[in-house]
Motif scaffolding. Structure first.
Motif, short mmCIF file in Angstrom:
data_model
loop_
_atom_site.label_atom_id
_atom_site.label_comp_id
_atom_site.label_asym_id
_atom_site.label_seq_id
_atom_site.Cartn_x
_atom_site.Cartn_y
_atom_site.Cartn_z
N ILE A 74 0.85 -1.20 0.00
CA ILE A 74 0.00 0.00 0.00
C ILE A 74 0.88 1.25 0.00
CG2 ILE A 74 -1.60 1.38 1.39
CD1 ILE A 74 -3.13 -0.87 0.33
N TYR A 75 1.82 1.26 0.92
CA TYR A 75 2.68 2.45 1.05
C TYR A 75 3.53 2.67 -0.20
CZ TYR A 75 1.38 2.63 5.97
OH TYR A 75 0.68 2.73 7.13
N TRP A 76 4.08 1.61 -0.73
CA TRP A 76 4.87 1.77 -1.96
C TRP A 76 4.00 2.25 -3.11
CZ3 TRP A 76 9.77 2.47 -2.62
CH2 TRP A 76 10.70 1.92 -1.73
N GLY A 77 2.79 1.74 -3.18
CA GLY A 77 1.88 2.18 -4.23
C GLY A 77 1.55 3.66 -4.12
N LEU A 78 1.24 4.07 -2.91
CA LEU A 78 0.96 5.49 -2.65
C LEU A 78 2.16 6.35 -3.03
CD1 LEU A 78 -0.81 7.67 -1.34
CD2 LEU A 78 -0.03 6.91 0.89
N HIS A 79 3.32 5.92 -2.60
CA HIS A 79 4.55 6.64 -2.88
C HIS A 79 4.81 6.75 -4.39
CE1 HIS A 79 8.80 7.77 -2.61
NE2 HIS A 79 9.10 6.73 -3.35
N PHE A 80 4.65 5.65 -5.08
CA PHE A 80 4.90 5.65 -6.53
C PHE A 80 3.89 6.51 -7.27
CE2 PHE A 80 7.30 1.34 -6.43
CZ PHE A 80 8.49 2.00 -6.20
N ALA A 81 2.65 6.48 -6.82
CA ALA A 81 1.63 7.31 -7.48
C ALA A 81 1.98 8.78 -7.37
CB ALA A 81 0.27 7.03 -6.86
N LEU A 82 2.34 9.21 -6.18
CA LEU A 82 2.74 10.60 -6.00
C LEU A 82 4.00 10.91 -6.81
CD1 LEU A 82 2.16 11.10 -2.17
CD2 LEU A 82 0.86 12.11 -4.05
N ALA A 83 4.90 9.96 -6.86
CA ALA A 83 6.14 10.15 -7.61
C ALA A 83 5.84 10.42 -9.07
CB ALA A 83 7.03 8.91 -7.48
N MET A 84 4.99 9.63 -9.66
CA MET A 84 4.67 9.80 -11.08
C MET A 84 3.96 11.13 -11.32
SD MET A 84 3.68 5.93 -12.32
CE MET A 84 2.86 5.30 -10.86
N ALA A 85 3.04 11.45 -10.44
CA ALA A 85 2.30 12.71 -10.61
C ALA A 85 3.23 13.91 -10.50
CB ALA A 85 1.18 12.81 -9.57
N HIS A 86 4.02 13.94 -9.45
CA HIS A 86 4.88 15.10 -9.23
C HIS A 86 5.96 15.23 -10.30
CE1 HIS A 86 3.56 15.39 -4.82
NE2 HIS A 86 3.16 16.47 -5.44
N GLN A 87 6.58 14.12 -10.65
CA GLN A 87 7.64 14.19 -11.66
C GLN A 87 7.08 14.61 -13.00
OE1 GLN A 87 10.74 13.82 -10.90
NE2 GLN A 87 11.92 13.01 -12.59
N THR A 88 5.84 14.23 -13.28
CA THR A 88 5.22 14.64 -14.54
C THR A 88 5.04 16.15 -14.57
OG1 THR A 88 4.09 12.52 -14.75
CG2 THR A 88 3.22 14.35 -16.04
N ILE A 89 4.68 16.71 -13.42
CA ILE A 89 4.53 18.16 -13.33
C ILE A 89 5.89 18.84 -13.44
CG2 ILE A 89 3.97 20.04 -11.75
CD1 ILE A 89 1.74 18.13 -10.69
N ARG A 90 6.83 18.31 -12.68
CA ARG A 90 8.17 18.90 -12.62
C ARG A 90 8.86 18.87 -13.97
NH1 ARG A 90 9.43 17.38 -7.33
NH2 ARG A 90 9.32 15.20 -7.95
N ASP A 91 8.82 17.70 -14.61
CA ASP A 91 9.64 17.48 -15.81
C ASP A 91 8.81 17.37 -17.06
OD1 ASP A 91 12.18 17.70 -15.00
OD2 ASP A 91 12.60 15.57 -14.80
N SER A 92 7.66 18.03 -17.09
CA SER A 92 6.80 17.90 -18.28
C SER A 92 7.53 18.35 -19.53
CB SER A 92 5.52 18.69 -18.07
OG SER A 92 5.81 20.06 -17.91
N GLU A 93 8.36 19.36 -19.37
CA GLU A 93 9.08 19.88 -20.53
C GLU A 93 10.04 18.84 -21.11
OE1 GLU A 93 11.88 23.75 -21.58
OE2 GLU A 93 11.06 23.49 -19.58
N ARG A 94 10.74 18.17 -20.21
CA ARG A 94 11.70 17.17 -20.68
C ARG A 94 11.00 16.01 -21.39
NH1 ARG A 94 15.63 13.89 -16.68
NH2 ARG A 94 13.71 12.72 -16.37
N LEU A 95 9.88 15.56 -20.80
CA LEU A 95 9.14 14.46 -21.42
C LEU A 95 8.62 14.88 -22.78
CD1 LEU A 95 7.89 11.68 -21.38
CD2 LEU A 95 5.97 12.60 -20.07
N ASP A 96 8.19 16.12 -22.88
CA ASP A 96 7.69 16.62 -24.15
C ASP A 96 8.79 16.61 -25.20
OD1 ASP A 96 5.45 17.91 -25.60
OD2 ASP A 96 6.87 19.57 -25.77
N LYS A 97 9.97 17.07 -24.82
CA LYS A 97 11.10 17.07 -25.75
C LYS A 97 11.52 15.66 -26.11
CE LYS A 97 13.53 21.36 -24.56
NZ LYS A 97 14.64 21.83 -23.70
N LEU A 98 11.65 14.83 -25.07
CA LEU A 98 12.11 13.46 -25.28
C LEU A 98 11.20 12.72 -26.25
CD1 LEU A 98 13.91 11.01 -24.49
CD2 LEU A 98 12.33 10.60 -22.60
N SER A 99 9.91 12.89 -26.06
CA SER A 99 8.95 12.15 -26.89
C SER A 99 8.60 12.94 -28.16
CB SER A 99 7.68 11.87 -26.10
OG SER A 99 6.93 13.07 -25.91
#
Lengths: 231, 231
Positions: free
Chosen positions: A163-188
DNA sequence: GTCTATAGACTGATAGAC
DNA sequence: GTCTATCAGTCTATAGAC
């Protein structure tokens, strides 16, 4: 202190002017590039007013961040409650995760021009992670526990550690997507559509749900796929 | 410039003293709490030596970060190459993801006392995300493309968009685990063992692999589980 | 080339008059 | 509650010794 605050509210242009000017400038240019002198110029108040009303630059930032965090947490809990009420006290895991990451992503993703100042400020806070903000973040544990509890209700057989790892990973994906949206956009090369907010939310929810429920009927044991193949 | 550097290397105590003192202090106390004066005191050199050798504080930080990033990228690519060579040019997706997140997590997780100064510095760089570091991060796209290519070889039927999202999410989980290890430890009350580095790597690899391969035989279409149930 | 000493412009914080 | 004046501390730049 309360009566003092109430009295001040009516006439205290200065305090609110500082807050809104600060949030606007921080959102636009980041914490490290904006000085107190920039803020007081934008707010048309005196330099010393900042220290008088907030004590220090860090406390001003903290107040801004706390205010926005409270709003965000309310949105999350309201969405969680709505989902659990609709299901008679137990929401499906997808809905729980959606309540966790949805409000953040809806606020901070989507067409850049449409983002509110508050959203831009929170993106900055996520990227720069200045000391006063980090301190506040570390106090949100109790808020996250409510979601861990809801996840447990949704997946009765799931081990707490997962449960805790799932919660942690979900927040990780959400936050990193916000933080690094520019990089993902360039990369893809634009292939990953970051303006499709619902699509992004669906992805995060889908991956998390998958991780939490993989390899078991519906309420069996936890994910045990830690086969540890490599080094 | 090269011959200049070579000649200097032999006698240049000052430059290396600054670098190692700066890395040590930044690792311990963070970027915002350490001034150039702290660094030159620790290194026993003059204040102006920093500007002479590096031009500015930001360029000093950049040099430290670039150096460590190069080492990290080499480790990643070496691990990827080893895995692909072992499989005759194509490594299983688990091995590709392991090469991506393994070196970072191995360096930055595990018992605190065992972490090298370099590792602590990289953790700081991940947490504080000072401007000069953000600039460098944005230039690592070409490095990530090598991993996207390896992922494509491992999953020939997978759509590019899913490859990129998988890569992005894998990095998100790895970095957030490093950044917020303390919060996860508190939230789970020690249940999530962050000193078990291999366990953490296995988890990240497992979740990513699951997300990339779920709901299809082995080389079918991409993940299409974006059913978009909610709002 | 290497390094030192020094001066400049800027920062956040504060004392005290109003 | 507001404002002026000033503080100590920061990074940067440069003239000149070695």
């Amino acid at each position: 202190m309360i009566e003092l605050k109430r009295r001040a509210m009516a006439t205290d242009h200065t305090r609110t002017a500082i807050l809104s000017a600060a949030e606007r400038l921080y959102a636009e240019r980041g914490f490290s590039d904006v000085t107190l002198r920039d803020i007081v110029a934008e707010a048309n108040v005196n330099l010393a007013a900042v220290n008088y009303h907030f004590g220090s630059k860090d406390e001003l930032i903290a107040e801004l961040f706390v205010t926005r965090s409270i709003v965000l947490n309310h949105e999350r809990l309201a969405e969680l409650k709505a989902a659990e009420d609709a299901g008679g006290g137990r929401a499906p895991i997808e809905a729980v995760m959606r309540a966790l990451v949805g409000p953040t992503l809806r606020g901070c993703l989507g067409p850049e021009k449409q983002r509110s100042t508050a959203a831009r400020f929170m993106i900055r806070a996520s990227i720069e992670a200045v000391p006063p903000i980090r301190k506040i973040r570390n106090r949100e544990i109790s808020h996250l526990r409510r979601f861990a509890a809801a996840m447990r209700r949704a997946l009765p057989g799931c081990a707490d550690v997962d449960i805790y790892w799932g919660l942690h990973f979900a927040l990780a994906m959400a936050h990193q997507t916000i933080r690094d949206s520019e990089r993902l956009d360039k990369l893809s090369e634009g292939l990953c559509d970051l303006d499709d907010v619902d699509g992004v939310i669906d992805r995060v929810v889908a991956v998390t749900t998958l991780a939490l429920t993989a390899g078991r009927p519906k309420t069996s044991k936890a994910v045990t796929s830690r086969d540890r193949t490599g080094t």
